[in-house]
Write a protein that holds these residues in place. Structure first.
Motif, PDB file in Angstrom:
ATOM      1  N   ILE A 354      -1.911  90.720 -43.648  1.00 55.31           N
ATOM      2  CA  ILE A 354      -2.760  89.585 -43.246  1.00 55.31           C
ATOM      3  C   ILE A 354      -2.131  88.843 -42.065  1.00 55.31           C
ATOM      4  CG2 ILE A 354      -3.707  87.351 -43.999  1.00 55.31           C
ATOM      5  CD1 ILE A 354      -3.788  88.552 -46.871  1.00 55.31           C
ATOM      6  N   PHE A 355      -0.830  88.582 -42.178  1.00 54.22           N
ATOM      7  CA  PHE A 355      -0.091  87.853 -41.141  1.00 54.22           C
ATOM      8  C   PHE A 355      -0.198  88.567 -39.796  1.00 54.22           C
ATOM      9  CE2 PHE A 355       4.123  87.201 -39.040  1.00 54.22           C
ATOM     10  CZ  PHE A 355       4.108  85.824 -38.914  1.00 54.22           C
ATOM     11  N   ARG A 356       0.089  89.860 -39.811  1.00 54.44           N
ATOM     12  CA  ARG A 356       0.118  90.626 -38.568  1.00 54.44           C
ATOM     13  C   ARG A 356      -1.288  90.823 -38.010  1.00 54.44           C
ATOM     14  NH1 ARG A 356       2.033  89.913 -35.044  1.00 54.44           N
ATOM     15  NH2 ARG A 356       4.043  89.530 -35.931  1.00 54.44           N
ATOM     16  N   ASN A 359      -2.625  87.482 -36.645  1.00 53.81           N
ATOM     17  CA  ASN A 359      -1.959  87.104 -35.386  1.00 53.81           C
ATOM     18  C   ASN A 359      -2.358  88.046 -34.246  1.00 53.81           C
ATOM     19  OD1 ASN A 359      -0.641  84.720 -36.070  1.00 53.81           O
ATOM     20  ND2 ASN A 359       1.099  85.794 -36.941  1.00 53.81           N
ATOM     21  N   ASN A 360      -2.510  89.334 -34.561  1.00 51.69           N
ATOM     22  CA  ASN A 360      -2.929  90.291 -33.512  1.00 51.69           C
ATOM     23  C   ASN A 360      -4.342  90.008 -33.038  1.00 51.69           C
ATOM     24  OD1 ASN A 360      -0.523  91.590 -33.474  1.00 51.69           O
ATOM     25  ND2 ASN A 360      -1.182  93.371 -34.651  1.00 51.69           N
ATOM     26  N   GLY A 389     -13.753  88.349 -38.604  1.00 56.66           N
ATOM     27  CA  GLY A 389     -12.419  88.891 -38.827  1.00 56.66           C
ATOM     28  C   GLY A 389     -11.642  87.884 -39.665  1.00 56.66           C
ATOM     29  N   TRP A 390     -10.332  87.862 -39.541  1.00 54.91           N
ATOM     30  CA  TRP A 390      -9.532  86.934 -40.349  1.00 54.91           C
ATOM     31  C   TRP A 390      -9.802  85.494 -39.974  1.00 54.91           C
ATOM     32  CZ3 TRP A 390      -7.540  87.620 -44.852  1.00 54.91           C
ATOM     33  CH2 TRP A 390      -7.280  88.929 -45.270  1.00 54.91           C
TER      34      TRP A 390
END
Ligand code: NDP
Length: 523
Positions: A354-356, A359-360, A389-390
């Motif tokens: 989730i983090f990556r 952030n991407n 998206g996220w």
């Protein structure tokens, strides 16, 4: 021959001055140069409850760094559970049986100084990309040398060389065995830097942080008066970005390795729990340094000044408290077994994913790319905000991923002591506070567009946990804008600083999120 084409002074618009047919200078659109006082207006000391709050943190945070050691060591166990235990902890302060608990040791201070010098030498000598930073209020941009990853790799290579020598594992426990004197040395370094840049900022006439020019010495010292300080005569050495991810974060990895060596010396092997902590926390630093340039868009770099908050956080708090789990496992040998290991790996992997990914998605979008063809909304400010998206699931999905990652660091210590979970609680407070600051700043930047975005994406950090639904918002605002993608220029504007105090309604809602996250952590 010069021919100037002027653009109106708003936001990030620029004036292009054509010097020759082939040379262009991109200048900020200030119709008249701003004076020092106009560039650096006085601010109100309101963050962290003002001077009283910042003064309290300045004293308490270092104190807690020591308390974590004296209440969690092999002489008293971890977090004494009886009055006698606490008494014993207290007695050990100033009278610790080994060098690990002595307040000061000149050799440790010299080693710490050598470590800091090593990091500077790596920055100066090792190759690295030169990256241009965000546009500053005075119309300039700083250039940063990004070679933190090479510093990490070199430090790891040297460590491996030491460990593989006969007796090397024992020798590498030196860091673990000088924990408190190393804390003290780093604290001296952090305090000296914060004091120096504070005083120097009155003489250098450098750009100041918009939030820490209040005139109150306690507040400004903590928050950081100068925005991008550098040592006199070394303008290319930016103290803030250097400290952010090098001497502290890399030292954290080395301290963890030293704790693993300590466990190996005691046990003759490494437990699965220690391995998980080593890999997870090591990966976090590695991942951060692979993407080192992304820190230039973080609030710490764009908005915060460099003062005790950052110098202490970077140099002392991160290396000596983030690795508490590894230090605990050095003398508490927790074995997880395959099932628990699998569960923890799954949580950590979900967090990293989730983090990556989040952030991407944002990183790509801000760099003018949209490989997933995500939906977005156009704002009057000129930049666009992702709405699918996220970033369509919550307004800070990267914080959610980061918090899951932190959970994966703590779980390997089992449930013997709440102390090894301190990081989770601390991190919730940090992230919720950060989310409030960022939302406030975005509201100022985007105005009613931010209100619209908040209705489209009503969840703050944890997707689908906060109140309100995106469907309700869509009904009000209509379908999301059709997303015929055109390349968007990168966002180089400075983040606006928020002067406003958080309203009580907002504070309550943050409290609710806090409780929700805390409950989640107990599941
Ligand atoms: P973010 O990376 O979340 O950036 C926030 C900014 O992103 C906003 O100000 C806005 O700026 C932009 N933005 C917000 N919403 C959208 C959207 N929908 N679409 C496009 N852009 C948007 O914040 P931070 O700098 O606080 O955090 C960076 C990372 O560092 C995070 O992953 C965090 O978890 C991590 N971190 C880790 C810490 C630790 O101790 N482990 C401490 C602090 C942070 P604009 O529109 O101007 O581009």
């Amino acid at each position: 021959m010069a021919d100037a084409q002027s653009a109106p002074a708003s936001g990030e618009e620029t004036t292009t001055t054509v010097i020759t047919a082939t040379t262009h200078l991109t200048l900020p659109a200030h119709p008249t140069p701003l004076t020092y006082d106009q560039l650096n207006p006085k601010s109100i000391p309101h963050e962290f409850f003002g001077p009283i709050g910042t003064g309290g943190i300045t004293i308490l945070a270092p104190l807690f760094t020591y308390i974590f050691f004296y209440t969690c060591n092999d002489a008293v166990g971890c977090t004494p559970t009886s009055v006698g235990g606490w008494k014993r902890s207290w007695e050990l302060v100033g009278d610790f049986p080994t060098q690990a608990g002595k307040f000061w040791d000149w050799k440790a201070a010299a080693v710490y100084g050598a470590w800091y010098a090593f990091c500077i030498a790596c920055w100066a000598i090792l190759p690295g990309d030169k990256i241009e930073g965000n546009l500053l209020r005075d119309g300039t941009r700083k250039v940063y040398k990004m070679n933190g990853l090479y510093t990490l790799l070199l430090a790891l290579g040297i460590s491996l060389g030491v460990i593989l020598q006969p007796g090397g594992i024992q020798a590498y426990t030196w860091l673990h065995d000088h924990w408190v004197p190393l804390i003290s040395a780093s604290l001296v370094m952090a305090t000296a830097q914060a004091a120096f840049v504070y005083v120097w900022s009155y003489y250098s006439r450098e750009l100041l942080s918009l939030g820490a020019n209040s005139g109150n010495v306690v507040y400004d010292f903590f928050m950081g008066r100068p925005l991008n300080p550098h040592p006199p005569f070394f303008p290319s050495f930016d103290l803030k970005t250097f400290n952010e991810v090098r001497p502290g974060m890399i030292l954290w990895v080395l301290l963890n390795i030293s704790c693993a060596c300590e466990q190996y010396v005691r046990l003759g092997t490494l437990t699965d729990s220690m391995l998980l902590v080593l890999v997870f926390e090591g990966w976090y630093t590695f991942d951060c340094l692979i993407q080192e340039h992304t820190i230039l868009n973080q609030m710490d770099i764009t908005t915060d000044g460099f003062g005790f908050m950052l110098s202490f956080g970077d140099l002392t708090w991160v290396p000596f408290t983030y690795g508490l789990q590894a230090r605990f496992l050095a003398f508490n040998h927790v074995t997880l077994g395959p099932v628990w290991t699998a569960v923890i790996v799954a949580i950590e992997s979900a967090g990293i994913y989730i983090f990556r990914t989040a952030n991407n998605e944002k990183g790509n979008f801000r760099a003018g790319k949209n490989p997933k063809n995500l939906e977005f909304m156009q704002t009057e400010r000129g930049t666009r905000l992702l709405t699918s998206g996220w970033w369509g699931r919550s307004r800070h999905p990267n914080y959610f991923g980061d918090w899951l990652i932190a959970l994966g660091w703590c779980l390997p210590t089992g449930f013997h002591t709440p102390l090894t979970y301190y990081y989770l609680v601390f991190f919730i407070i940090l992230l919720v506070h950060r989310q409030m600051r960022d939302d406030e700043a975005c509201k100022k930047k985007y105005g009613k567009d931010w209100d619209k975005y908040c209705e489209l994406v009503p969840y703050k950090i944890v997707p689908y946990v906060d109140r309100g639904t995106a469907d309700e918002a869509r009904e009000k605002w209509g379908q999301r804008e059709a997303t015929k993608w055109t390349v968007e220029g990168d966002n180089k504007g400075n983040r606006a600083w928020t002067e406003g105090r958080m309203g009580s309604k907002q504070a309550i809602s943050e409290g609710i999120v806090l409780v929700q996250i805390t409950l989640l952590s107990r599941l």
